[in-house]
Design a protein around this motif. Structure first.
Motif, PDB file in Angstrom:
ATOM      1  N   ASP B   4     -10.995  47.508 -62.031  1.00  0.00           N
ATOM      2  CA  ASP B   4      -9.873  46.484 -61.473  1.00  0.00           C
ATOM      3  C   ASP B   4      -9.151  47.952 -61.846  1.00  0.00           C
ATOM      4  O   ASP B   4      -8.193  47.996 -60.625  1.00  0.00           O
ATOM      5  CB  ASP B   4      -9.683  45.757 -63.205  1.00  0.00           C
ATOM      6  CG  ASP B   4      -9.802  44.415 -62.615  1.00  0.00           C
ATOM      7  OD1 ASP B   4     -10.955  44.238 -62.238  1.00  0.00           O
ATOM      8  OD2 ASP B   4      -9.554  43.642 -64.489  1.00  0.00           O
ATOM      9  N   LEU B  56     -12.262  42.919 -56.517  1.00  0.00           N
ATOM     10  CA  LEU B  56     -11.922  41.626 -56.694  1.00  0.00           C
ATOM     11  C   LEU B  56     -12.052  40.475 -57.064  1.00  0.00           C
ATOM     12  O   LEU B  56     -11.792  39.214 -57.789  1.00  0.00           O
ATOM     13  CB  LEU B  56     -10.235  41.434 -57.251  1.00  0.00           C
ATOM     14  CG  LEU B  56      -9.381  43.111 -57.587  1.00  0.00           C
ATOM     15  CD1 LEU B  56      -8.295  42.788 -57.338  1.00  0.00           C
ATOM     16  CD2 LEU B  56      -9.020  43.224 -59.110  1.00  0.00           C
ATOM     17  N   ALA B  57     -13.415  40.476 -56.371  1.00  0.00           N
ATOM     18  CA  ALA B  57     -13.571  38.854 -55.348  1.00  0.00           C
ATOM     19  C   ALA B  57     -14.604  38.140 -56.023  1.00  0.00           C
ATOM     20  O   ALA B  57     -15.397  38.832 -56.671  1.00  0.00           O
ATOM     21  CB  ALA B  57     -14.756  38.662 -53.560  1.00  0.00           C
ATOM     22  N   GLY B  58     -14.512  36.888 -56.147  1.00  0.00           N
ATOM     23  CA  GLY B  58     -15.393  36.087 -56.819  1.00  0.00           C
ATOM     24  C   GLY B  58     -16.875  36.279 -56.761  1.00  0.00           C
ATOM     25  O   GLY B  58     -17.481  35.955 -57.331  1.00  0.00           O
ATOM     26  N   SER B  59     -17.133  35.777 -54.930  1.00  0.00           N
ATOM     27  CA  SER B  59     -18.172  35.176 -54.321  1.00  0.00           C
ATOM     28  C   SER B  59     -18.490  36.655 -53.653  1.00  0.00           C
ATOM     29  O   SER B  59     -18.152  37.170 -52.801  1.00  0.00           O
ATOM     30  CB  SER B  59     -18.617  33.976 -53.911  1.00  0.00           C
ATOM     31  OG  SER B  59     -17.484  33.795 -52.730  1.00  0.00           O
ATOM     32  N   GLU B  62     -16.651  35.084 -50.161  1.00  0.00           N
ATOM     33  CA  GLU B  62     -15.039  35.676 -50.107  1.00  0.00           C
ATOM     34  C   GLU B  62     -15.400  37.031 -49.296  1.00  0.00           C
ATOM     35  O   GLU B  62     -14.393  37.393 -48.616  1.00  0.00           O
ATOM     36  CB  GLU B  62     -14.672  35.362 -51.622  1.00  0.00           C
ATOM     37  CG  GLU B  62     -13.156  35.704 -51.707  1.00  0.00           C
ATOM     38  CD  GLU B  62     -12.437  35.228 -53.040  1.00  0.00           C
ATOM     39  OE1 GLU B  62     -13.892  34.350 -53.892  1.00  0.00           O
ATOM     40  OE2 GLU B  62     -11.718  36.001 -53.479  1.00  0.00           O
TER      41      GLU B  62
ATOM     42  N   ARG C  52      -5.998  35.649 -53.654  1.00  0.00           N
ATOM     43  CA  ARG C  52      -6.261  36.453 -55.214  1.00  0.00           C
ATOM     44  C   ARG C  52      -5.394  36.699 -56.515  1.00  0.00           C
ATOM     45  O   ARG C  52      -6.132  35.665 -57.303  1.00  0.00           O
ATOM     46  CB  ARG C  52      -6.406  38.155 -54.657  1.00  0.00           C
ATOM     47  CG  ARG C  52      -6.961  38.764 -56.088  1.00  0.00           C
ATOM     48  CD  ARG C  52      -8.406  38.372 -55.816  1.00  0.00           C
ATOM     49  NE  ARG C  52      -8.398  37.381 -57.015  1.00  0.00           N
ATOM     50  CZ  ARG C  52      -9.797  36.295 -57.109  1.00  0.00           C
ATOM     51  NH1 ARG C  52     -10.698  36.931 -55.822  1.00  0.00           N
ATOM     52  NH2 ARG C  52      -9.748  35.993 -58.081  1.00  0.00           N
ATOM     53  N   ASP C  55      -5.384  32.003 -56.375  1.00  0.00           N
ATOM     54  CA  ASP C  55      -6.627  32.419 -56.657  1.00  0.00           C
ATOM     55  C   ASP C  55      -6.570  31.056 -55.663  1.00  0.00           C
ATOM     56  O   ASP C  55      -7.825  30.076 -56.161  1.00  0.00           O
ATOM     57  CB  ASP C  55      -6.855  31.845 -58.198  1.00  0.00           C
ATOM     58  CG  ASP C  55      -8.287  31.900 -58.354  1.00  0.00           C
ATOM     59  OD1 ASP C  55      -9.585  32.475 -57.415  1.00  0.00           O
ATOM     60  OD2 ASP C  55      -9.479  31.835 -59.390  1.00  0.00           O
ATOM     61  N   ARG C  57      -9.151  29.894 -51.932  1.00  0.00           N
ATOM     62  CA  ARG C  57      -9.697  30.270 -51.182  1.00  0.00           C
ATOM     63  C   ARG C  57      -8.981  30.146 -49.975  1.00  0.00           C
ATOM     64  O   ARG C  57      -9.302  30.661 -48.583  1.00  0.00           O
ATOM     65  CB  ARG C  57     -11.335  29.903 -51.122  1.00  0.00           C
ATOM     66  CG  ARG C  57     -11.947  30.654 -52.893  1.00  0.00           C
ATOM     67  CD  ARG C  57     -12.222  31.774 -52.025  1.00  0.00           C
ATOM     68  NE  ARG C  57     -13.544  31.601 -50.739  1.00  0.00           N
ATOM     69  CZ  ARG C  57     -14.041  31.809 -51.016  1.00  0.00           C
ATOM     70  NH1 ARG C  57     -15.352  31.148 -51.385  1.00  0.00           N
ATOM     71  NH2 ARG C  57     -15.092  31.698 -49.739  1.00  0.00           N
TER      72      ARG C  57
END
Lengths: 194, 98, 86
Positions: B4, B56-59, B62, C52, C55, C57
């Motif tokens: 982070d 920071l991306a979730g997947s 992404e 981001r 949240d 997409r």
């Protein structure tokens, strides 16, 4: 305006006699064309699935679009077959990343310095790179190098705008030209021809 | 946590370069110099922000999409800046002809 | 992190607005093209950060469209303006 379009047509006669670098290119065969079509198909299909989050129902639209786009390879003039050297590509990307960071820091420093250290002006550089991908890459990289911006192309002359006209443009661009030539596996022409 | 922090540093420095680009746009004397400021500084700004957000991306999808977006902008901006400069030079020539 | 991203978006928006104000007061019409160049990069950056922060997409798709359209718009503008010149 007339002279401009004439020089543009001239440089299409590639590789011209004044071109200092020759390309190791083969004539495009039918098998080569098929290979390119398949390559495009795979790359475009990858992008499509990526953009649609790998959903299979989106392929209803995706498949025809991808096929049509890949089929464009059969239309229009075939681009010369550039050979990229892998080692050249890695070296170029790394060097390019460093240079573009340097370019941005340089321009930020000039912007924030109260006395505004600029000596702007135009200079001309004559390139020996062949028309097409190598020259386009050359032009775009000039713009991201510290202090230089490719402003105009007139045949083989590139008009470069410089933030500081006193910098050594010739040396920098000669170095860049050599790197682009290495990337595309271009070989210098024999001295007798030039 | 460290990730982070690294992302925050990257994004903040990206924003810094955007500010630098705008300061250049405001202070530089002519169109060509301003183009330098916008193309180089904003280009690096976007690259830094994209890198920070990738952390920071979730997947993975992404991250790939962020890279793709950055790639499109980077590819276009140098060419666009060349187009603007070439057009401005033609206008300049036209004016001196008159 | 949300507050931090909000501050970043604010900074980016401020830099777009300051740039626009400058461009609108410019002496030559070509300076307006600089606005397109500024917008093309900064709006994409804002959308990436916003996606981001909220949240969402889908905002990445908006950013992608902006990225593609900015380049096409500028190329079209230059071609049309150049035609008027001749």
């Amino acid at each position: 305006m007339k002279t401009r379009s004439e020089t543009a047509r001239d440089t299409h006669a590639y590789p011209g006699p004044s071109t200092g670098l020759v390309v190791q290119s083969r004539k495009i065969s039918r098998a080569e064309l098929a290979r390119r079509f398949l390559l495009r198909l795979v790359v475009l299909a990858f992008f499509w699935t990526l953009l649609t989050d790998f959903r299979s129902d989106a392929l209803v639209f995706g498949l025809p679009a991808v096929l049509a786009a890949a089929a464009l390879v059969f239309l229009g003039p075939a681009a010369p077959n550039w050979q990229l050297s892998l080692r050249g590509a890695v070296a170029f990307v790394l060097w390019f990343a460093v240079q573009s960071v340097r370019g941005a820091i340089d321009v930020a420093r000039r912007a924030f310095t109260p006395s505004l250290p600029l000596h702007p002006g135009f200079r001309t550089y004559r390139t020996s790179l062949p028309e097409g991908a190598p020259r386009i890459l050359f032009l775009n990289t000039i713009t991201l190098l510290p202090g230089t911006l490719s402003a105009e192309v007139m045949g083989e002359d590139i008009i470069v705008h410089m933030l500081d006209i006193r910098a050594d443009l010739e040396a920098d661009l000669h170095d860049l030209e050599r790197r682009v030539a290495t990337l595309f596996a271009l070989t210098p022409e024999t001295k007798a021809q030039s | 946590m460290i990730l982070d922090l690294l992302a925050a540093i990257l994004i903040a420095s990206g924003a810094f370069f955007f500010v630098a680009g705008t300061v250049g746009l405001l202070r530089f004397p002519d169109l060509y110099c301003r183009l330098h400021a916008l193309t180089k500084a904003d280009g690096l700004g976007l690259a830094l922000i994209a890198m920070g957000l990738s952390l920071l991306a979730g997947s993975a999808a992404e991250i790939l999409r962020i890279i793709l977006i950055w790639f499109f902008v980077a590819l276009a901006s140098a060419t666009c800046s060349h187009l603007i400069a070439a057009h401005a030079r033609r206008v300049d020539r036209e004016r001196t002809d008159d | 992190m949300t507050i931090f991203l909000g501050v970043i978006i604010f900074i980016l928006l401020a830099s777009i607005l300051a740039g626009l104000a400058r461009v609108l007061r410019a002496h030559r019409p070509e300076d307006r093209m600089l606005a397109a160049q500024l917008f093309g990069t900064a709006s994409v950056a804002i959308l990436l950060v916003l996606s981001r922060m909220m949240d969402m997409r889908a905002l990445l798709d908006v950013a992608m469209v902006f990225a593609l359209l900015a380049a096409i718009t500028l190329a079209a503008y230059v071609v049309l303006a150049g035609r008027r010149l001749l």
